[in-house]
Motif scaffolding. Structure first.
Motif, PDB file in Angstrom:
ATOM      1  N   GLY A 161       0.824  -1.202   0.000  1.00  0.00           N
ATOM      2  CA  GLY A 161       0.000   0.000   0.000  1.00  0.00           C
ATOM      3  C   GLY A 161       0.853   1.244   0.000  1.00  0.00           C
ATOM      4  N   ASP A 162       0.137   2.412   0.153  1.00  0.00           N
ATOM      5  CA  ASP A 162       0.846   3.692   0.061  1.00  0.00           C
ATOM      6  C   ASP A 162       1.415   4.075   1.410  1.00  0.00           C
ATOM      7  OD1 ASP A 162      -0.578   3.628  -2.297  1.00  0.00           O
ATOM      8  OD2 ASP A 162      -2.244   4.788  -1.446  1.00  0.00           O
ATOM      9  N   ALA A 163       2.658   4.563   1.353  1.00  0.00           N
ATOM     10  CA  ALA A 163       3.236   5.134   2.572  1.00  0.00           C
ATOM     11  C   ALA A 163       2.624   6.516   2.741  1.00  0.00           C
ATOM     12  CB  ALA A 163       4.737   5.213   2.449  1.00  0.00           C
ATOM     13  N   ILE A 164       2.087   6.806   3.907  1.00  0.00           N
ATOM     14  CA  ILE A 164       1.476   8.127   4.112  1.00  0.00           C
ATOM     15  C   ILE A 164       2.361   9.023   4.982  1.00  0.00           C
ATOM     16  CG2 ILE A 164      -0.922   7.572   3.632  1.00  0.00           C
ATOM     17  CD1 ILE A 164      -1.365   7.013   6.529  1.00  0.00           C
ATOM     18  N   ILE A 165       3.203   8.390   5.775  1.00  0.00           N
ATOM     19  CA  ILE A 165       4.191   9.155   6.548  1.00  0.00           C
ATOM     20  C   ILE A 165       5.507   8.391   6.469  1.00  0.00           C
ATOM     21  CG2 ILE A 165       4.869   9.957   8.856  1.00  0.00           C
ATOM     22  CD1 ILE A 165       2.253  11.049   9.110  1.00  0.00           C
ATOM     23  N   SER A 166       6.584   9.099   6.175  1.00  0.00           N
ATOM     24  CA  SER A 166       7.887   8.431   6.102  1.00  0.00           C
ATOM     25  C   SER A 166       8.878   9.141   7.018  1.00  0.00           C
ATOM     26  CB  SER A 166       8.431   8.478   4.676  1.00  0.00           C
ATOM     27  OG  SER A 166       7.491   7.925   3.786  1.00  0.00           O
ATOM     28  N   LEU A 167       9.589   8.367   7.791  1.00  0.00           N
ATOM     29  CA  LEU A 167      10.659   8.922   8.622  1.00  0.00           C
ATOM     30  C   LEU A 167      11.983   8.408   8.070  1.00  0.00           C
ATOM     31  CD1 LEU A 167       8.142   9.085  10.641  1.00  0.00           C
ATOM     32  CD2 LEU A 167       9.876   9.173  12.419  1.00  0.00           C
ATOM     33  N   ARG A 168      12.920   9.319   7.857  1.00  0.00           N
ATOM     34  CA  ARG A 168      14.199   8.934   7.281  1.00  0.00           C
ATOM     35  C   ARG A 168      15.341   9.392   8.185  1.00  0.00           C
ATOM     36  NH1 ARG A 168      11.558   6.015   5.173  1.00  0.00           N
ATOM     37  NH2 ARG A 168      10.723   5.940   3.072  1.00  0.00           N
ATOM     38  N   ASP A 169      15.966   8.421   8.845  1.00  0.00           N
ATOM     39  CA  ASP A 169      17.154   8.671   9.661  1.00  0.00           C
ATOM     40  C   ASP A 169      16.946   9.835  10.634  1.00  0.00           C
ATOM     41  OD1 ASP A 169      19.657   7.956  10.447  1.00  0.00           O
ATOM     42  OD2 ASP A 169      20.679   9.284   9.034  1.00  0.00           O
ATOM     43  N   VAL A 170      15.820   9.781  11.310  1.00  0.00           N
ATOM     44  CA  VAL A 170      15.424  10.899  12.167  1.00  0.00           C
ATOM     45  C   VAL A 170      16.134  10.853  13.524  1.00  0.00           C
ATOM     46  CG1 VAL A 170      13.450  11.716  13.524  1.00  0.00           C
ATOM     47  CG2 VAL A 170      13.192  11.292  11.090  1.00  0.00           C
ATOM     48  N   GLY A 171      16.568  12.012  13.967  1.00  0.00           N
ATOM     49  CA  GLY A 171      17.185  12.132  15.290  1.00  0.00           C
ATOM     50  C   GLY A 171      16.657  13.353  16.012  1.00  0.00           C
ATOM     51  N   VAL A 172      16.460  13.221  17.320  1.00  0.00           N
ATOM     52  CA  VAL A 172      16.015  14.355  18.138  1.00  0.00           C
ATOM     53  C   VAL A 172      16.860  14.385  19.400  1.00  0.00           C
ATOM     54  CG1 VAL A 172      14.121  15.306  19.530  1.00  0.00           C
ATOM     55  CG2 VAL A 172      13.620  14.257  17.338  1.00  0.00           C
ATOM     56  N   ARG A 173      17.340  15.564  19.747  1.00  0.00           N
ATOM     57  CA  ARG A 173      18.069  15.685  21.011  1.00  0.00           C
ATOM     58  C   ARG A 173      17.537  16.878  21.786  1.00  0.00           C
ATOM     59  NH1 ARG A 173      24.038  18.177  19.838  1.00  0.00           N
ATOM     60  NH2 ARG A 173      23.309  20.126  18.992  1.00  0.00           N
ATOM     61  N   TYR A 174      17.495  16.715  23.106  1.00  0.00           N
ATOM     62  CA  TYR A 174      17.008  17.788  23.974  1.00  0.00           C
ATOM     63  C   TYR A 174      18.173  18.365  24.760  1.00  0.00           C
ATOM     64  CZ  TYR A 174      12.254  16.124  23.198  1.00  0.00           C
ATOM     65  OH  TYR A 174      11.054  15.764  22.640  1.00  0.00           O
ATOM     66  N   LYS A 175      18.091  19.688  24.966  1.00  0.00           N
ATOM     67  CA  LYS A 175      19.128  20.325  25.784  1.00  0.00           C
ATOM     68  C   LYS A 175      18.816  20.030  27.246  1.00  0.00           C
ATOM     69  CE  LYS A 175      20.042  24.964  26.145  1.00  0.00           C
ATOM     70  NZ  LYS A 175      20.384  26.253  25.596  1.00  0.00           N
ATOM     71  N   ARG A 176      19.818  19.498  27.945  1.00  0.00           N
ATOM     72  CA  ARG A 176      19.589  19.168  29.357  1.00  0.00           C
ATOM     73  C   ARG A 176      20.030  20.287  30.280  1.00  0.00           C
ATOM     74  NH1 ARG A 176      21.193  13.129  30.959  1.00  0.00           N
ATOM     75  NH2 ARG A 176      23.144  13.732  30.005  1.00  0.00           N
ATOM     76  N   ARG A 177      21.194  20.808  30.015  1.00  0.00           N
ATOM     77  CA  ARG A 177      21.732  21.885  30.842  1.00  0.00           C
ATOM     78  C   ARG A 177      22.362  22.920  29.929  1.00  0.00           C
ATOM     79  NH1 ARG A 177      25.820  19.584  35.061  1.00  0.00           N
ATOM     80  NH2 ARG A 177      26.113  21.799  35.412  1.00  0.00           N
ATOM     81  N   GLY A 178      22.650  24.034  30.497  1.00  0.00           N
ATOM     82  CA  GLY A 178      23.335  25.040  29.703  1.00  0.00           C
ATOM     83  C   GLY A 178      22.794  26.419  29.961  1.00  0.00           C
ATOM     84  N   GLY A 179      23.577  27.389  29.653  1.00  0.00           N
ATOM     85  CA  GLY A 179      23.165  28.767  29.878  1.00  0.00           C
ATOM     86  C   GLY A 179      24.265  29.676  29.383  1.00  0.00           C
ATOM     87  N   LEU A 180      24.263  30.910  29.900  1.00  0.00           N
ATOM     88  CA  LEU A 180      25.220  31.896  29.435  1.00  0.00           C
ATOM     89  C   LEU A 180      26.662  31.486  29.800  1.00  0.00           C
ATOM     90  CD1 LEU A 180      24.811  34.471  27.902  1.00  0.00           C
ATOM     91  CD2 LEU A 180      24.840  35.738  30.047  1.00  0.00           C
TER      92      LEU A 180
END
Lengths: 497, 211
Positions: free
Chosen positions: B3-22
């Motif tokens: 069937g048809d692909a309706i959503i495709s994810l390709r080599d997806v990466g997500v990162r969140y900032k844990r700490r940090g500041g000025l």
């Protein structure tokens, strides 16, 4: 010393008494349940020595040998079982199955004929008779016998199930599917009829039908029927890819209205506070500046309030809007909504609260002899410009704060600074002429000047300045909206980091 | 799966900032890395993984709420919604008001929610309580109202994040039945659950997020 020894040996002889048969047989059953067929063969052999008068030690031993493909041993044990326990149909049933699998089809068929004669009311005998014929490749005779099972035992599902299983084993999936449907029609709660039918549907490539049937095993036939009866789409709402402007505006206004309602619900006097609050506010200024200090000349209190009321609207709105994107972090990560929603709700909410304040101001103007003139019509564009200005500045502040959160602490100070730069407490005449252009570059100072021209001087506003201000606010709004669009998917990340 | 692909994810990466500041260097937490798969029309895709494996982040990516730091999420022109329970609920408002605003936040128009109010009240089994402020509700009642509002949503792709454990035993069964009805329609569904049994029973395919 001897007496206790005798007593002890007596106890030992008590302990050596054989266990009751039922408990002892559990030992053999245990190996069978775990599929340890060799172990089972040995256990049943041991048990046969102690409990030769128990049917399972012969029959189940035969079954265990059968599982190990030891047909001769199995057949021998089952023959013994038939001789010793002529009232137990399992000797014939298991014997026939062993014979069928051992290639002695005629013997198997004959055994089942005997069994049917001896145990005409035993459904397993009839089912095995059909099974033996099916294994022998005699499909028609097997199905005829199966039909007899269904006729003789109409209240049991096993006949129908066997009929469907015959089709499954022949890979006639469509036929199997319809046979399982018939079983379910008669026995709606038959879990196996759903699961096996799901398997048939899967083999036919009907994944959705298979899924439906698999779930039917958990939720029952009525649930499956309800799937066919109700058209899901009738009661379902299909959300848009993206809200249109009208839907977005409706959402903002509704949320603001409900926020006001929630705010009012927190107090006993509810909406009455919307009138009491501005009344007290104006009363304080009248008392301090009008009666106690008596400064600023005639109508100073009116001058003050015509500046202070619009400024407070601006200040409260910007202060409220500034933190809204951070406060909306939970919602932003749950639903797809433009982040503009959050500051715009603050603008709408404060506008709603400001309406009674303006009404009170008009009452005060009446009381002090400032009656409405045709120039008051110009309040419409001036108020509209202030709305645009608040929306632009509120949204801009709310947009920056998630990236530079410390700025939130500077917002009250910033508003205080604007308050003193906007001519709320002093007239424009007190500012040197050469500074007027800079003074009016402050949009709030400009707007307050227009309000006073209309309300106190009974003049039209300075249309030139008003138009420039309107254009600047519109441009600001468009720019802010564009930046928001670009940052739409950035905010949900930034607010939780 | 065909069937048809309706959503495709390709080599997806997500990162969140844990700490940090000025004055503090930033540190990051890699929530997802190298995720590639297609979602097909009508498919039910189960997502399993331990706590913190990135299941909810993956749903937010598919919903378009967030964008990946690397790779691509390609939506082939379908509507995608996360079934959010109790979205925008305010304890000071009545059940009716909360149903309206929650529905509107989910993407319904005000008219659509208002015309479904009777069904919502009936499904939530709240009776006269619909007029009362939600702060007087038990947590089960709140969950029931939230579910009753959300269950009417029918986008092309429905994303479910542990929504089948709401309310008491009897309502849970009712909710599950209603949800399964939806899953059995042509709806494409991506759902997260901690129950392997549930995933195996419902889904056509499953993705295990394990690191």
């Amino acid at each position: 010393m001897s007496k206790p020894q005798i007593a002890h040996s007596k106890r030992r002889s008590d302990q050596l008494q054989p266990l009751p048969a039922e408990r002892a047989l559990e030992w053999g059953w245990e190996a069978m349940h775990e599929g340890l067929w060799r172990e089972a063969v040995q256990r049943w052999a041991t048990l046969r020595l102690v409990y030769p008068d128990q049917g399972p030690v012969w029959i189940q031993a035969g079954v265990a040998h059968h599982q190990l493909d030891e047909y001769e041993c199995a057949a021998g044990l089952l023959e013994q079982a038939r001789l010793r326990f002529p009232d137990n149909p399992n000797g014939w049933i298991r014997g026939a199955l062993v014979a069928a699998d051992g290639g002695m089809t005629e013997s198997a068929v004959m055994l089942m004929e005997q069994a049917r004669y001896r145990f005409p009311n035993d459904i397993d005998v009839w089912l095995t008779s059909a099974e033996v014929l099916f294994r022998a490749g005699e499909r028609a005779r097997a199905e005829a016998l199966n039909a007899e099972v269904c006729r003789r035992f109409p209240k049991q599902a096993a006949g129908g199930c066997q009929y469907a299983e015959f089709a499954m084993r022949d890979h006639r999936w469509q036929e199997a599917l319809s046979r399982w449907t018939r079983v379910r029609a008669q026995f709606p709660e038959h879990r196996q009829a759903f699961l096996r039918a799901a398997e048939a549907a899967e083999r036919l490539g009907c994944a959705s039908e298979a899924k439906k049937l698999r779930m039917g095993a958990s939720f029952g036939a009525d649930w499956v029927k309800s799937l066919e009866q109700t058209d899901q789409r009738d009661t379902q709402i299909r959300p848009p890819v993206r809200r249109n402007l009208r839907a977005f505006a409706d959402l903002v206004v509704t949320k603001a209205r409900l926020n006001l309602k929630a705010e009012a619900n927190q107090n006993h006097l509810r909406y009455l506070w919307w009138i009491i609050d501005p009344l007290l506010y104006m009363a304080v200024f009248y008392l301090v500046f009008g009666l106690l200090l008596q400064r600023g000349g005639d109508n100073y209190v009116i001058y003050l309030l015509t500046g202070l009321v619009p400024f407070q609207w601006f200040a409260k709105t910007v202060q409220h809007a500034a933190a809204t994107i951070i406060q909306g972090r939970g919602l932003m990560n749950l639903v797809r909504v433009s982040p503009l929603f959050f500051p715009l709700v603050a603008v709408a909410q404060n506008t709603g609260k400001q309406i009674p304040v303006f009404i009170m101001l008009v009452v005060l103007l009446f009381a002090c002899g400032f009656y409405p003139t045709v120039h008051w019509l110009a309040l419409v564009p001036v108020v509209a410009i202030q709305l645009m200005l608040m929306a632009a500045i509120g949204c801009l502040t709310a947009m920056i704060i998630p990236f530079l959160r410390d700025l939130l602490n500077l917002v009250p100070t910033g508003l205080q600074f604007i308050l003193f730069c906007s001519g709320v407490f002093y007239t424009v005449d007190t500012i040197p002429e050469q500074w007027h252009s800079y003074f009016f570059a402050n949009p709030m100072a400009n707007l307050l000047h227009q309000y006073r021209l209309i309300l106190m001087e009974h003049q039209w506003p300075d249309w030139g300045m008003t138009c420039w201000l309107a254009l600047a606010c519109m441009a600001g709004l468009v720019l802010v909206a564009l930046v928001y669009r670009r940052l739409e998917s950035v905010f949900p990340r930034v607010v939780i980091e | 799966m065909s069937g048809d692909a309706i959503i495709s994810l390709r080599d997806v990466g997500v990162r969140y900032k844990r700490r940090g500041g000025l004055f503090v260097p930033s540190r990051y937490y890699q929530a997802l890395e190298g995720i590639t798969f297609d979602l097909y029309r009508g498919e039910t895709l189960g997502i399993v993984g331990r706590n913190g494996a990135g299941k909810s982040t993956l749903l937010r990516l598919i919903a378009g709420i967030i964008q990946p730091d690397s790779g691509q999420v390609i939506n082939h022109g379908v509507t995608v919604s996360l079934l959010a329970l109790q979205a925008g609920f305010d304890g000071e408002l009545s059940g009716i008001d909360n149903a309206v605003i929650s529905g509107m936040l989910l993407g319904y128009s005000r008219y659509q929610v208002e015309s479904h109010l009777d069904e919502i009240a009936a499904f939530a089994e709240l009776g006269d309580f619909m007029e009362e402020p939600v702060k007087t509700y038990s947590s089960g009642m709140r969950s029931r109202l939230g579910f009753a509002v959300a269950i009417h949503m029918s986008p092309d792709v429905l994303l479910l994040d542990e929504v089948l454990s709401v309310g008491d035993q009897s309502f849970r069964q009712k909710a599950e039945k209603a949800m399964m009805k939806k899953i059995c329609s042509d709806q494409s569904v991506v759902f997260v659950s901690h129950s392997d049994e549930q995933i195996n029973r419902i889904s056509d395919r499953k993705i295990c997020l394990d690191r």
